[in-house]
Design an enzyme around this catalytic site. Structure first.
Site, PDB file in Angstrom:
ATOM      1  N   SER A  21      33.311  53.905  46.414  1.00 13.70           N
ATOM      2  CA  SER A  21      33.722  52.829  45.478  1.00 13.70           C
ATOM      3  C   SER A  21      33.348  51.495  46.121  1.00 13.70           C
ATOM      4  O   SER A  21      34.205  50.768  46.598  1.00 13.70           O
ATOM      5  CB  SER A  21      35.218  52.926  45.207  1.00 13.70           C
ATOM      6  OG  SER A  21      35.948  53.066  46.415  1.00 13.70           O
ATOM      7  N   GLY A  26      31.464  49.053  44.649  1.00 13.42           N
ATOM      8  CA  GLY A  26      31.001  48.101  43.640  1.00 13.42           C
ATOM      9  C   GLY A  26      30.109  48.773  42.605  1.00 13.42           C
ATOM     10  O   GLY A  26      29.808  49.973  42.704  1.00 13.42           O
ATOM     11  N   HIS A  56      67.587  37.119  31.085  1.00 12.69           N
ATOM     12  CA  HIS A  56      68.246  37.690  32.254  1.00 12.69           C
ATOM     13  C   HIS A  56      68.862  39.026  31.892  1.00 12.69           C
ATOM     14  O   HIS A  56      69.491  39.118  30.845  1.00 12.69           O
ATOM     15  CB  HIS A  56      69.324  36.745  32.768  1.00 12.69           C
ATOM     16  CG  HIS A  56      70.084  37.323  33.923  1.00 12.69           C
ATOM     17  ND1 HIS A  56      69.554  37.357  35.194  1.00 12.69           N
ATOM     18  CD2 HIS A  56      71.300  37.933  33.994  1.00 12.69           C
ATOM     19  CE1 HIS A  56      70.425  37.942  36.017  1.00 12.69           C
ATOM     20  NE2 HIS A  56      71.490  38.304  35.304  1.00 12.69           N
TER      21      HIS A  56
HETATM   22  P1  NAI Z   1      34.917  46.286  44.371  1.00 12.72           P
HETATM   23  O1  NAI Z   1      33.899  45.242  44.359  1.00 12.72           O
HETATM   24  O2  NAI Z   1      36.260  46.009  43.822  1.00 12.72           O
HETATM   25  O3  NAI Z   1      35.155  46.772  45.876  1.00 12.72           O
HETATM   26  C1  NAI Z   1      34.111  47.285  46.658  1.00 12.72           C
HETATM   27  C2  NAI Z   1      34.566  47.283  48.100  1.00 12.72           C
HETATM   28  O4  NAI Z   1      33.636  48.046  48.843  1.00 12.72           O
HETATM   29  C3  NAI Z   1      34.588  45.889  48.710  1.00 12.72           C
HETATM   30  O5  NAI Z   1      35.806  45.687  49.365  1.00 12.72           O
HETATM   31  C4  NAI Z   1      33.394  45.902  49.659  1.00 12.72           C
HETATM   32  O6  NAI Z   1      33.578  45.079  50.782  1.00 12.72           O
HETATM   33  C5  NAI Z   1      33.357  47.366  50.046  1.00 12.72           C
HETATM   34  N1  NAI Z   1      32.049  47.824  50.509  1.00 12.72           N
HETATM   35  C6  NAI Z   1      30.833  47.534  49.993  1.00 12.72           C
HETATM   36  N2  NAI Z   1      29.862  48.184  50.675  1.00 12.72           N
HETATM   37  C7  NAI Z   1      30.480  48.914  51.640  1.00 12.72           C
HETATM   38  C8  NAI Z   1      30.032  49.802  52.643  1.00 12.72           C
HETATM   39  N3  NAI Z   1      28.739  50.082  52.801  1.00 12.72           N
HETATM   40  N4  NAI Z   1      30.936  50.370  53.464  1.00 12.72           N
HETATM   41  C9  NAI Z   1      32.270  50.121  53.308  1.00 12.72           C
HETATM   42  N5  NAI Z   1      32.751  49.275  52.376  1.00 12.72           N
HETATM   43  C10 NAI Z   1      31.873  48.687  51.535  1.00 12.72           C
HETATM   44  O7  NAI Z   1      34.246  47.549  43.659  1.00 12.72           O
HETATM   45  P2  NAI Z   1      34.842  48.898  43.093  1.00 12.72           P
HETATM   46  O8  NAI Z   1      36.181  49.199  43.656  1.00 12.72           O
HETATM   47  O9  NAI Z   1      33.749  49.882  43.212  1.00 12.72           O
HETATM   48  O10 NAI Z   1      35.053  48.559  41.569  1.00 12.72           O
HETATM   49  C11 NAI Z   1      33.981  48.062  40.800  1.00 12.72           C
HETATM   50  C12 NAI Z   1      34.467  47.093  39.796  1.00 12.72           C
HETATM   51  O11 NAI Z   1      35.113  47.761  38.730  1.00 12.72           O
HETATM   52  C13 NAI Z   1      35.515  46.128  40.314  1.00 12.72           C
HETATM   53  O12 NAI Z   1      34.950  45.037  40.993  1.00 12.72           O
HETATM   54  C14 NAI Z   1      36.154  45.674  39.054  1.00 12.72           C
HETATM   55  O13 NAI Z   1      35.368  44.682  38.488  1.00 12.72           O
HETATM   56  C15 NAI Z   1      36.102  46.926  38.196  1.00 12.72           C
HETATM   57  N6  NAI Z   1      37.398  47.596  38.231  1.00 12.72           N
HETATM   58  C16 NAI Z   1      38.482  46.926  37.759  1.00 12.72           C
HETATM   59  C17 NAI Z   1      39.718  47.497  37.797  1.00 12.72           C
HETATM   60  C18 NAI Z   1      40.876  46.723  37.332  1.00 12.72           C
HETATM   61  O14 NAI Z   1      40.684  45.694  36.712  1.00 12.72           O
HETATM   62  N7  NAI Z   1      42.102  47.163  37.593  1.00 12.72           N
HETATM   63  C19 NAI Z   1      39.925  48.857  38.293  1.00 12.72           C
HETATM   64  C20 NAI Z   1      38.713  49.447  38.817  1.00 12.72           C
HETATM   65  C21 NAI Z   1      37.510  48.825  38.741  1.00 12.72           C
END
Ligand code: NAI
Ligand code: FAD
Length: 475
Positions: free
Chosen positions: A279, A281, A454
């Site tokens: 996960s 991005g 409340h």
């Molecule tokens: P994300 O951008 O939230 O997090 C990706 C994480 O992976 C970051 O902390 C980054 O530093 C880390 N990362 C990147 N490359 C890496 C590597 N090679 N090794 C280790 N860590 C690494 O992306 P995520 O969780 O995949 O979600 C994608 C998108 O989907 C989110 O940005 C969001 O826009 C959307 N989403 C929204 C949700 C919500 O609104 N509740 C729930 C799930 C997803």
């Protein structure tokens, strides 16, 4: 002759289907092309969000939270549970049913709004007489023509180089939502939104979960104080989050997945798990759109280039949602869809990027809108901060859910609210008040003077606004 439409939307996710509905409401003759297939190969409107994103993840978050409460949480309320067991097939079937209800709901809305739905892939083709047409490749192939095209083709999970998704051992969000048996050991790479939400689901259901995150800080985009509080809660739950790691070789075989990684101290480690969720991005999706055939411009990230109004470089071609710049959120895609439909109708559709809320649906939930304290410091903006802990909120105590706080950031001179940050119970709902306040350019004092019911969690919002002026009443 090709079928003619006023508006053709490519993609039936939250951006596309909402754009189609709004355009139809405005009196246009609308078509929407979507290629998503359900398990039987039929259409499944709603895109990533409905099929493998927002909706199924929240269904599993809910089920797994019930399981955890039954296991530990109820005891404090004097409720004894014995013989607790998990029927994972039933849990997954319920999640699928929730997805289907949403698919069916959108199909109904399309019928209600007289939107012509095509099941297949839409792509640009050059028209013989100049310009372009849209080819629909589904069960049959046909070409349709629209005065306006809205591209809403969404995004796909980013894979780690050398560790392609097989959805058996190495899972994207898709596979992560349909693991058939609780893995004894589960790893996630990336402690962003999906990492935390899916990590929470499987930890609650019994997996030993390790999250490997490249960045040295936890949830860097979140207000530091809130992120710290959330991390404390996740640590307590046993969600193991390793920061500042470097992931090396990943081997996948019959016994599971072996991940070589280096910790923050530079020490080499190996993690053997049954399943790995990647996960890290998502990438904008223009696969099969034939953007280059008509010269539709993409930026260096592969996103369709748009201006502030979601106009692409091609006349009457618009793009919205995950396939363009900005946060990859369903509600952002929807807002852009509405705004574009209204612009096509000559109205003044508007999306306020400063007031798009974020929510992470873990326990405690994390929610925010506007600027963080670290952003204000970096900008050199003079601000006042006020916080109020849920520990001092009567409703939170009655719920037995007192982790977290509400935090207000307001301009030092004008008192205008610049950001509101929350971690705690049901803050996914509480954040809306802050969004409304910021949209109306309210001051912290405005919120502090509003009567809140409340006992309610929303009193923590009022109290945090009072805290900006150092006059909390209950803390
Ligand atoms: P994300 O951008 O939230 O997090 C990706 C994480 O992976 C970051 O902390 C980054 O530093 C880390 N990362 C990147 N490359 C890496 C590597 N090679 N090794 C280790 N860590 C690494 O992306 P995520 O969780 O995949 O979600 C994608 C998108 O989907 C989110 O940005 C969001 O826009 C959307 N989403 C929204 C949700 C919500 O609104 N509740 C729930 C799930 C997803
Ligand atoms: P999508 O939803 O991706 O829809 C695009 C659609 O277009 C798909 O149906 C696709 O099949 C179709 N398509 C693509 N190309 C073509 C083509 N050429 N022809 C025809 N059809 C095509 N966001 C939130 O706001 N809240 C959440 O809680 C949340 N949870 C999430 C959980 C997970 C696990 C994931 C992965 C994402 C989550 N998101 C959440 C993000 C959210 O799903 C996306 O921001 C949202 O779906 C984007 O909408 P969209 O309409 O731009 O694209």
């Amino acid at each position: 002759m090709s079928k003619q439409f006023d508006v053709i939307v490519i993609g039936g996710g939250p951006g596309g289907y909402i754009a189609a509905i709004r355009a139809a409401q405005l009196g246009f003759n609308v078509a929407c092309i979507d290629e998503w297939k359900n398990a039987k190969g039929g259409p499944a409107l709603g895109g990533t969000c409905t099929n493998v994103g927002c909706i199924p993840s929240k269904a599993l978050l809910q089920s797994s939270e019930h399981f955890e409460h039954a296991g530990h949480g109820f005891a404090d309320h004097g409720i004894k549970v014995s013989g607790l067991s998990l029927d994972i097939d039933k849990m997954l079937a319920r999640k699928d049913q929730v997805v289907k209800q949403n698919n069916d709901g959108i199909t109904y809305l399309f019928k209600k709004n007289k939107i012509t739905s095509f099941h297949g892939r839409g792509s640009f083709v050059k028209a013989a007489e100049g310009g372009y047409e849209i080819k629909v490749a589904g069960a049959a192939e046909e070409t349709i023509v629209g005065k306006h095209i809205i591209v809403a083709t969404g995004s796909n999970a980013r894979a780690l180089p050398g560790a392609a998704f097989d959805e058996e051992n190495i899972l994207s969000n898709d596979g992560a939502l349909r693991i058939g048996a609780v893995p004894k050991k589960l790893a996630l790479i990336g402690s962003g939104v999906i990492g935390l939400e899916m990590g929470s689901v499987w930890r609650r259901l019994g997996s030993e979960v390790t999250v490997l995150e490249a960045l040295p800080t936890f949830l860097g985009a979140v207000d530091e104080q809130i992120a710290k509080e959330a991390k404390k809660a996740f640590d307590k739950q046993g969600l193991k989050i390793e920061l500042g790691v470097k992931v090396g070789e990943i081997k996948s075989g019959k016994k599971g997945v072996s991940i070589a990684w280096t910790n923050a101290k530079g020490e080499a480690q190996v993690l053997d798990v049954d399943k790995l969720i990647v996960s890290i991005g998502r990438v904008p999706n223009t696969i099969g759109l034939a953007a280059d055939a008509v010269g539709l411009a993409l930026d260096e990230r592969g996103a369709i280039t748009v201006d502030g109004d979601c106009k692409t470089n091609l006349p009457n071609v618009w793009a919205i949602g995950d396939v363009v710049r900005g946060p990859m959120l369903a509600h952002k895609a929807e807002e852009e869809g509405v705004a574009v439909a209204e612009r096509i109708a000559g109205q003044h559709g508007h999306v306020n990027f400063n007031t798009i809320p974020w929510v992470i649906y873990t326990h405690p939930e994390i929610a925010w809108v506007g600027q963080t304290e670290q952003q204000l410091k970096a900008e050199g903006r003079a601000y006042k901060a006020g916080t109020f802990p849920f520990l001092a909120n009567g409703r939170a105590r009655a719920l037995g859910d007192t982790t977290g706080m509400v935090k207000f950031l307001a301009d030092a001179t004008t008192d205008e609210i610049l950001g509101v940050h929350m971690v705690g119970p049901q803050v996914s709902e509480l954040i809306s008040e802050a969004v409304v306040a910021m949209e109306f350019k309210a001051s912290a004092e405005d919120i502090a003077r509003i009567c809140h019911a409340h006992p309610s969690l929303s009193e923590a919002t009022k109290e945090a606004a009072l805290a900006v002026d150092k006059r909390t009443l209950n803390f």
